[in-house]
Design a protein around this motif. Structure first.
Motif, PDB file in Angstrom:
ATOM      1  N   TYR A  47      -6.606 -30.716  11.024  1.00 13.07           N
ATOM      2  CA  TYR A  47      -5.630 -32.009   9.595  1.00 13.07           C
ATOM      3  C   TYR A  47      -4.540 -31.113   9.675  1.00 13.07           C
ATOM      4  N   ASN A  48      -2.896 -31.794   9.209  1.00 15.67           N
ATOM      5  CA  ASN A  48      -1.822 -31.143   8.537  1.00 15.67           C
ATOM      6  C   ASN A  48      -1.717 -31.385   7.537  1.00 15.67           C
ATOM      7  N   SER A  49      -1.620 -30.308   6.584  1.00 13.63           N
ATOM      8  CA  SER A  49      -1.953 -30.032   4.902  1.00 13.63           C
ATOM      9  C   SER A  49      -0.305 -29.984   4.840  1.00 13.63           C
ATOM     10  N   GLY A  50      -0.064 -29.403   3.087  1.00 15.05           N
ATOM     11  CA  GLY A  50       0.584 -28.227   2.768  1.00 15.05           C
ATOM     12  C   GLY A  50       0.658 -28.384   1.168  1.00 15.05           C
ATOM     13  N   PRO A  51       1.134 -27.305   1.015  1.00 16.81           N
ATOM     14  CA  PRO A  51       1.683 -26.944  -0.543  1.00 16.81           C
ATOM     15  C   PRO A  51       2.382 -27.712  -1.107  1.00 16.81           C
ATOM     16  N   GLN A  52       2.208 -28.760  -2.646  1.00 16.36           N
ATOM     17  CA  GLN A  52       3.037 -28.899  -2.984  1.00 16.36           C
ATOM     18  C   GLN A  52       3.276 -28.986  -4.930  1.00 16.36           C
TER      19      GLN A  52
ATOM     20  N   VAL B 163       0.840 -25.893  -7.851  1.00 14.87           N
ATOM     21  CA  VAL B 163       0.455 -25.858  -6.622  1.00 14.87           C
ATOM     22  C   VAL B 163      -0.708 -26.269  -6.215  1.00 14.87           C
ATOM     23  N   GLN B 164      -1.212 -27.157  -5.290  1.00 16.78           N
ATOM     24  CA  GLN B 164      -1.724 -27.389  -5.073  1.00 16.78           C
ATOM     25  C   GLN B 164      -1.460 -28.511  -3.432  1.00 16.78           C
ATOM     26  N   GLY B 165      -2.481 -28.048  -2.673  1.00 17.37           N
ATOM     27  CA  GLY B 165      -2.816 -28.930  -0.839  1.00 17.37           C
ATOM     28  C   GLY B 165      -1.955 -30.600  -0.929  1.00 17.37           C
ATOM     29  N   SER B 166      -1.219 -30.893  -0.414  1.00 20.73           N
ATOM     30  CA  SER B 166      -0.604 -32.023  -0.655  1.00 20.73           C
ATOM     31  C   SER B 166      -1.507 -33.159  -0.490  1.00 20.73           C
ATOM     32  N   GLU B 167      -2.787 -33.102   0.440  1.00 18.97           N
ATOM     33  CA  GLU B 167      -3.782 -34.319   0.901  1.00 18.97           C
ATOM     34  C   GLU B 167      -4.435 -34.625  -1.081  1.00 18.97           C
TER      35      GLU B 167
ATOM     36  N   PHE C   7       6.513 -28.188   0.735  1.00 16.05           N
ATOM     37  CA  PHE C   7       7.570 -27.063   0.901  1.00 16.05           C
ATOM     38  C   PHE C   7       7.420 -26.343   1.832  1.00 16.05           C
ATOM     39  N   ALA C   8       5.782 -26.704   2.094  1.00 15.67           N
ATOM     40  CA  ALA C   8       5.768 -25.153   3.441  1.00 15.67           C
ATOM     41  C   ALA C   8       4.402 -26.512   4.733  1.00 15.67           C
ATOM     42  N   TYR C   9       4.235 -25.958   5.718  1.00 16.32           N
ATOM     43  CA  TYR C   9       4.094 -26.499   7.029  1.00 16.32           C
ATOM     44  C   TYR C   9       2.473 -25.931   6.892  1.00 16.32           C
ATOM     45  N   GLN C  10       1.062 -26.604   6.691  1.00 15.11           N
ATOM     46  CA  GLN C  10      -0.135 -25.842   7.155  1.00 15.11           C
ATOM     47  C   GLN C  10      -1.210 -26.251   7.788  1.00 15.11           C
ATOM     48  N   VAL C  11      -1.878 -25.270   8.842  1.00 14.04           N
ATOM     49  CA  VAL C  11      -2.864 -26.164   9.886  1.00 14.04           C
ATOM     50  C   VAL C  11      -4.102 -25.998   9.109  1.00 14.04           C
TER      51      VAL C  11
END
Length: 276
Positions: A118-123, A196-200, A220-224
């Motif tokens: 899954y792809n995610s990121g902090p928001q 800030v928490q995961g955009s998902e 604002f950042a890319y996470q796997v």
């Protein structure tokens, strides 16, 4: 009788144009597992949480885990473990794998192998009551809370250095919280100005507590996000990768993500240790 994914892996058959190859010895090693013990901390909806009506585990990760178990013809046994203890639990064989919204990072790869799913990121977000905070830059110089057990504190600091400082604004003050629920409590109490928490997970929280929060910008950042497995358990690594690949091919994977409103983070191909 319908073949299980395990037998398909052992035979190295062609499935929807993807060759799922695994050595006979690795397949045999996986067959020796009567169950797969999975670490999860059910406090991160909609990825994993307990249904308030039944107190039973549910969420995207739960559904994915149960489907993986079905395809490997193995029982999935969930174990609630503190997030900070999970990687060590895999390394010491207390559990077989981690399926709990864990970000795949280089330091964690030193201890476990991650099958990325899954792809995610902090928001950033704040409450609607903060009329003066409407953009990410409005948080410069203010207190922003996030779970101290995640990669988010470092990512907030990096974003602040790259954006607040060049704009002539003071840096964000990062406040470590026990978890996202704790950070939200501090936000509602006025002890911090942002979270800030995961955009998902943000859309789920906003729907749960309507007219309370407002997002600030995009991730604002890319996470796997990956499934952590002991580095020497090659049979389970290959089995999980094969199961996810098959789920993507037949549409089951996207169906599960869509059920939880998380389809925007869907991957097209299963990777290993892609995190940075």
């Amino acid at each position: 009788m319908k073949k299980t994914l395990l037998s398909l892996l052992a035979a190295g058959v062609l499935l929807n144009g993807v060759v799922l190859s695994q050595s006979a010895s690795a397949a045999e090693a996986l067959k020796q597992k009567d169950e797969i013990k999975v670490a999860m901390m059910p406090n991160y909806p909609p990825l994993e949480f307990k249904d308030p009506a039944t107190d039973k585990l549910t969420g995207m990760d739960y559904d994915l885990g149960m489907e993986i178990g079905k395809r490997l013809d193995r029982k999935i046994t969930w174990q609630e473990i503190g997030f900070e203890q999970m990687v060590n639990a895999v390394a010491t064989k207390r559990v077989d794998m981690i399926l709990s919204g864990m970000t795949d990072t280089k330091p964690r790869q030193d201890i476990a192998t991650f099958v990325d799913y899954y792809n995610s990121g902090p928001q950033f977000y704040t409450t609607v009551a903060h009329k003066d905070i409407n953009t990410m830059l409005d948080l410069c110089g203010k207190k922003v809370g996030t779970s101290r057990r995640t990669t988010f504190p470092a990512e907030i600091a990096a974003w602040s250095t790259a954006n607040c400082v060049p704009a002539g604004k003071p840096a964000i003050v990062v406040v470590g919280a026990e978890g996202t629920a704790d950070a939200r409590t501090q936000l509602r109490q006025g002890r911090i100005e942002g979270v800030v928490q995961g955009s998902e997970t943000l859309p789920y929280i906003m729907n749960l507590e309507k007219d309370t929060y407002k997002p600030l910008g995009k991730a604002f950042a890319y996470q796997v996000t990956g499934i952590g497995i002991s580095k020497d358990d090659t049979a389970l690594i290959d089995g999980v990768k094969g199961a996810l690949t098959a789920m993507i091919a037949d549409g089951t994977y996207l169906k599960i993500l869509t059920k939880w409103g998380l389809q925007d983070g869907a991957i097209q191909e299963v990777t290993i240790n892609k995190g940075k």
